[in-house]
Design a protein around this motif. Sequence first.
Motif, PDB file in Angstrom:
ATOM      1  N   ALA A 118       0.827  -1.204   0.000  1.00 17.20           N
ATOM      2  CA  ALA A 118       0.000   0.000   0.000  1.00 17.20           C
ATOM      3  C   ALA A 118       0.861   1.254   0.000  1.00 17.20           C
ATOM      4  O   ALA A 118       0.480   2.293  -0.558  1.00 17.20           O
ATOM      5  CB  ALA A 118      -0.937  -0.002   1.203  1.00 17.20           C
ATOM      6  N   VAL A 119       2.039   1.168   0.614  1.00 16.17           N
ATOM      7  CA  VAL A 119       2.973   2.299   0.623  1.00 16.17           C
ATOM      8  C   VAL A 119       3.701   2.395  -0.712  1.00 16.17           C
ATOM      9  O   VAL A 119       3.980   3.492  -1.214  1.00 16.17           O
ATOM     10  CB  VAL A 119       3.972   2.156   1.795  1.00 16.17           C
ATOM     11  N   LEU A 120       3.992   1.246  -1.313  1.00 15.13           N
ATOM     12  CA  LEU A 120       4.734   1.236  -2.573  1.00 15.13           C
ATOM     13  C   LEU A 120       3.897   1.711  -3.760  1.00 15.13           C
ATOM     14  O   LEU A 120       4.393   2.387  -4.655  1.00 15.13           O
ATOM     15  CB  LEU A 120       5.238  -0.181  -2.863  1.00 15.13           C
ATOM     16  N   ARG A 121       2.627   1.315  -3.800  1.00  9.71           N
ATOM     17  CA  ARG A 121       1.804   1.527  -4.995  1.00  9.71           C
ATOM     18  C   ARG A 121       1.797   2.975  -5.494  1.00  9.71           C
ATOM     19  O   ARG A 121       1.866   3.200  -6.712  1.00  9.71           O
ATOM     20  CB  ARG A 121       0.375   1.046  -4.738  1.00  9.71           C
ATOM     21  N   PRO A 122       1.722   3.987  -4.649  1.00  6.34           N
ATOM     22  CA  PRO A 122       1.723   5.358  -5.185  1.00  6.34           C
ATOM     23  C   PRO A 122       2.985   5.709  -5.970  1.00  6.34           C
ATOM     24  O   PRO A 122       2.983   6.662  -6.754  1.00  6.34           O
ATOM     25  CB  PRO A 122       1.599   6.221  -3.919  1.00  6.34           C
ATOM     26  N   TYR A 123       4.054   4.939  -5.772  1.00  3.76           N
ATOM     27  CA  TYR A 123       5.311   5.196  -6.479  1.00  3.76           C
ATOM     28  C   TYR A 123       5.449   4.355  -7.756  1.00  3.76           C
ATOM     29  O   TYR A 123       6.452   4.489  -8.460  1.00  3.76           O
ATOM     30  CB  TYR A 123       6.494   4.883  -5.556  1.00  3.76           C
ATOM     31  N   LEU A 124       4.463   3.511  -8.031  1.00  2.80           N
ATOM     32  CA  LEU A 124       4.574   2.579  -9.151  1.00  2.80           C
ATOM     33  C   LEU A 124       3.401   2.804 -10.099  1.00  2.80           C
ATOM     34  O   LEU A 124       2.440   2.032 -10.135  1.00  2.80           O
ATOM     35  CB  LEU A 124       4.596   1.136  -8.642  1.00  2.80           C
ATOM     36  N   GLU A 125       3.501   3.856 -10.892  1.00  5.64           N
ATOM     37  CA  GLU A 125       2.415   4.222 -11.815  1.00  5.64           C
ATOM     38  C   GLU A 125       2.755   3.717 -13.213  1.00  5.64           C
ATOM     39  O   GLU A 125       3.900   3.822 -13.663  1.00  5.64           O
ATOM     40  CB  GLU A 125       2.226   5.731 -11.804  1.00  5.64           C
ATOM     41  N   LEU A 126       1.783   3.151 -13.891  1.00  2.00           N
ATOM     42  CA  LEU A 126       2.025   2.414 -15.129  1.00  2.00           C
ATOM     43  C   LEU A 126       2.703   3.260 -16.202  1.00  2.00           C
ATOM     44  O   LEU A 126       3.696   2.820 -16.801  1.00  2.00           O
ATOM     45  CB  LEU A 126       0.711   1.842 -15.658  1.00  2.00           C
TER      46      LEU A 126
ATOM     47  N   ARG B 253       4.528   5.979 -16.086  1.00  5.01           N
ATOM     48  CA  ARG B 253       5.921   6.295 -15.751  1.00  5.01           C
ATOM     49  C   ARG B 253       6.780   5.035 -15.807  1.00  5.01           C
ATOM     50  O   ARG B 253       7.935   5.087 -16.253  1.00  5.01           O
ATOM     51  CB  ARG B 253       6.018   6.957 -14.376  1.00  5.01           C
ATOM     52  N   LEU B 254       6.228   3.907 -15.352  1.00  5.70           N
ATOM     53  CA  LEU B 254       6.983   2.659 -15.421  1.00  5.70           C
ATOM     54  C   LEU B 254       7.374   2.358 -16.864  1.00  5.70           C
ATOM     55  O   LEU B 254       8.516   1.983 -17.139  1.00  5.70           O
ATOM     56  CB  LEU B 254       6.151   1.510 -14.863  1.00  5.70           C
ATOM     57  N   LEU B 255       6.428   2.523 -17.791  1.00  2.82           N
ATOM     58  CA  LEU B 255       6.728   2.233 -19.190  1.00  2.82           C
ATOM     59  C   LEU B 255       7.792   3.184 -19.722  1.00  2.82           C
ATOM     60  O   LEU B 255       8.816   2.762 -20.265  1.00  2.82           O
ATOM     61  CB  LEU B 255       5.451   2.347 -20.033  1.00  2.82           C
ATOM     62  N   THR B 256       7.545   4.471 -19.584  1.00  2.00           N
ATOM     63  CA  THR B 256       8.425   5.478 -20.190  1.00  2.00           C
ATOM     64  C   THR B 256       9.795   5.536 -19.526  1.00  2.00           C
ATOM     65  O   THR B 256      10.835   5.517 -20.197  1.00  2.00           O
ATOM     66  CB  THR B 256       7.758   6.863 -20.122  1.00  2.00           C
TER      67      THR B 256
ATOM     68  N   CYS C   9       5.666  -6.612 -16.068  1.00  2.00           N
ATOM     69  CA  CYS C   9       5.877  -5.690 -17.188  1.00  2.00           C
ATOM     70  C   CYS C   9       7.263  -5.886 -17.800  1.00  2.00           C
ATOM     71  O   CYS C   9       7.410  -5.954 -19.034  1.00  2.00           O
ATOM     72  CB  CYS C   9       5.706  -4.250 -16.731  1.00  2.00           C
ATOM     73  N   PHE C  10       8.279  -5.951 -16.967  1.00  2.37           N
ATOM     74  CA  PHE C  10       9.639  -6.152 -17.481  1.00  2.37           C
ATOM     75  C   PHE C  10       9.772  -7.531 -18.124  1.00  2.37           C
ATOM     76  O   PHE C  10      10.428  -7.673 -19.165  1.00  2.37           O
ATOM     77  CB  PHE C  10      10.659  -5.987 -16.349  1.00  2.37           C
ATOM     78  N   HIS C  11       9.170  -8.538 -17.522  1.00  2.00           N
ATOM     79  CA  HIS C  11       9.262  -9.900 -18.058  1.00  2.00           C
ATOM     80  C   HIS C  11       8.666  -9.972 -19.465  1.00  2.00           C
ATOM     81  O   HIS C  11       9.328 -10.437 -20.406  1.00  2.00           O
ATOM     82  CB  HIS C  11       8.531 -10.873 -17.129  1.00  2.00           C
ATOM     83  N   GLU C  12       7.441  -9.513 -19.607  1.00  2.00           N
ATOM     84  CA  GLU C  12       6.795  -9.614 -20.916  1.00  2.00           C
ATOM     85  C   GLU C  12       7.503  -8.753 -21.955  1.00  2.00           C
ATOM     86  O   GLU C  12       7.548  -9.104 -23.138  1.00  2.00           O
ATOM     87  CB  GLU C  12       5.317  -9.239 -20.808  1.00  2.00           C
ATOM     88  N   PHE C  13       8.077  -7.647 -21.520  1.00  2.00           N
ATOM     89  CA  PHE C  13       8.800  -6.814 -22.477  1.00  2.00           C
ATOM     90  C   PHE C  13      10.091  -7.499 -22.924  1.00  2.00           C
ATOM     91  O   PHE C  13      10.576  -7.243 -24.037  1.00  2.00           O
ATOM     92  CB  PHE C  13       9.118  -5.441 -21.881  1.00  2.00           C
ATOM     93  N   GLY C  14      10.636  -8.392 -22.095  1.00  2.00           N
ATOM     94  CA  GLY C  14      11.770  -9.192 -22.543  1.00  2.00           C
ATOM     95  C   GLY C  14      11.393 -10.057 -23.737  1.00  2.00           C
ATOM     96  O   GLY C  14      12.173 -10.222 -24.682  1.00  2.00           O
ATOM     97  N   HIS C  15      10.185 -10.641 -23.708  1.00  2.00           N
ATOM     98  CA  HIS C  15       9.680 -11.379 -24.872  1.00  2.00           C
ATOM     99  C   HIS C  15       9.545 -10.430 -26.071  1.00  2.00           C
ATOM    100  O   HIS C  15       9.877 -10.796 -27.203  1.00  2.00           O
ATOM    101  CB  HIS C  15       8.313 -11.978 -24.564  1.00  2.00           C
TER     102      HIS C  15
ATOM    103  N   SER D 259      15.339   4.349 -10.011  1.00  2.00           N
ATOM    104  CA  SER D 259      15.304   5.735  -9.527  1.00  2.00           C
ATOM    105  C   SER D 259      14.500   6.639 -10.453  1.00  2.00           C
ATOM    106  O   SER D 259      14.030   7.702 -10.036  1.00  2.00           O
ATOM    107  CB  SER D 259      16.728   6.279  -9.379  1.00  2.00           C
ATOM    108  N   ARG D 260      14.319   6.211 -11.701  1.00  2.00           N
ATOM    109  CA  ARG D 260      13.549   7.003 -12.653  1.00  2.00           C
ATOM    110  C   ARG D 260      12.059   6.677 -12.614  1.00  2.00           C
ATOM    111  O   ARG D 260      11.217   7.572 -12.639  1.00  2.00           O
ATOM    112  CB  ARG D 260      14.073   6.789 -14.075  1.00  2.00           C
ATOM    113  N   PHE D 261      11.718   5.367 -12.544  1.00  2.00           N
ATOM    114  CA  PHE D 261      10.294   5.037 -12.642  1.00  2.00           C
ATOM    115  C   PHE D 261       9.584   5.013 -11.292  1.00  2.00           C
ATOM    116  O   PHE D 261       8.366   5.203 -11.234  1.00  2.00           O
ATOM    117  CB  PHE D 261      10.079   3.706 -13.380  1.00  2.00           C
TER     118      PHE D 261
END
Length: 706
Positions: A370-378, A380-383, A484-490, A532-534
Amino acid sequence: MSDATATAAPEQLDPANPFAAPSGLPYGLPDFVAVRTEHLAPAIAAGMAAQRAEWEAVATDDAVPDVVNTLEALERSGELLGRVLVVFHTLAGSVGGDEIHAIESEVAPRLAAHHDAFWLDRRIFNRLESLAGATALLDLDAETAWLLAQYRKNFVRAGIRLEDAEMERLRELNSRLVTLETEFSQRVVKAMEAGAVEVDDPARLAGLDEGTLAALARSAADRDAGADHLVTLVLPTQQPLLARADDRELRAELLAASEARGTGVDAASDTRATLLEIARLRAERAQLLGYEHHAAYVAEDGTAATTDAINEMLARLAAPAARNAEREADELRAMLEADPAVPAGTELSAADWSYYAERLRKERYSVDDAVLRPYLELDRLLTDGVFFAATALYGITFHERDDLAGYADGVRVWEVTEEDGSGLGLFVGDFYARAGKRGGAWMHHLVDQSHLLDRRPVVVNNLNITPPPAGEPTLLTWDEVRTCFHEFGHALHGLFSDVRYPTLSGTSVPRDFVEYPSQVNEMWMANPAVVSRFARHHVTGEPLPAELLDQVLAVAGYGEGFATTEYLGAALLDQAWHQVRPERVPTAVEEVQAFESEALVRARVAVDLVPPRYRSTYFNHTFGGGYDAGYYSYIWSEVLDADTVEWFTGDGAENGDGGLNRRAGQRFRETLLSRGFSQDPLASFRELRGRDSRIDPLLVRRGLTD
């Protein structure tokens, strides 16, 4: 039956049908806007007829077989059928619905017969054999020679050397099996929908954050549920809410609903009879083809080569994994006993595991989803995460193409360009769950790269993230970041393909190798320059606090006993169902659970508190998803992955960057990602590492050393 491929004048497709001509969109992206359901069946029928005519032309060619009139002619065949099938399979897996499923059920046996019409045509096989006999004179390049060898091997594996009566039985088996596999997959989707848990009393949802509650309310509204909140199921046994819901009865209800899928609690999604017939017919087919069992047939076509090698590795991991899981259970029992909300004497249950494991993580590592989720926005994660790492490693860049449409709301398209600005291909992202979409996460191609056909790749990543309420950001768990990272490896494996022949393109490698590049790509989510970026607050932009990041990374190794045991439970179940002779497959649906239980005990992974990642009745990988007798592939590939991560962080690293640099990325791309199946995949690995793989890095990663 005659050897001859059955032929007829190719069916004429209405020119107004969008599949009648190649797509005019960039990179050959299918024109999904123009496609309607009624276009599919006629285009599939016309495509099969056209390809049968193309095969017949090869089979009856009077010219001496050569690369152009045989190999290249085969590789060029089926253009129309390929155009429609990529769209059809995309809609079947990612959109679903009764109309699509009806077409799927209708065409599946016809496609199986179409497949057999090629692979059981002795005339084409004889041309390939003649071509092979002349290779010394032809001086074939390495890729062409490899393609020829693959064709010949696959003809033999398909049954080309059977007698006519045996071939007829093989056709019957293939037709029935593809029908059953389609039925199993459709029933698994129905079971996920039927098993969703309705919650009337909001007090039962204590422990869930406001964003999750809003998502559950939206699910209830979208699916016309009879309650204010609806907890939909994901494909694996463990459900995300088990880690956060305070209500112990709700946790038990949710896990029970998950494990009951396909067992007959809902007649329309009962998979037991289907899976038993699949297992029996696969076993019969394997014996018909000369193999001891289906698992032996599958293993021969992988890098493992034998079931003995597979059994040996899985057995080596099972005992220490189960021991680790028992040690973890002791810690969780202590937490449950200390919980004032739980009556004294309460026993730890499988439904409690994720909840107390999450509490332990919070207490020991101060990590809270619950504390982590606000820092993990889709977005930003992609870009700033997934795409940033790819740019740092490979020099490629991503430009969203709002002018290009996907096949459903929320599907997005990016153009991928090389460092010099030239176009590489398209990346399509389908990130959200929807009714009718099959569970899990996967990658597939819309266009295969091929120099012969002058095609650049179009690849799709599919996830099943719960959509947020309208206007709200998509906030993720750390596990969803990993996915997300796993599937992008494919996706990278498909995008970087640099081969001549479409059959050898991209991810068309053995199943026990295909997960390797995707697992390697997971390493970048924890690289300091990437995270540190995403990992930044979606409102303030503040980075994830360093101490919280350290805790997240420290906790990464926690729970490997559970994770490895639940995975091995599924992998060993897969082998158990496929290492039996036909007469040993149970015949009554009531025996499915007993077969499963006995297999887990025999394999030493029968840990009551750790159910398999997939139970047999909803194990779509093995009974419907193409991973039959191949679910071991993930851990087999992880041996290569862990070894490669060691290379990136060692020889590949520069100035402490953990391997996140162009030199390391280019080497990985050139030696491995670009090769597709144009050579032995293990030769590609040896070119990268200079030696065969070693299992030691995997044992250390998963805490399985003595």
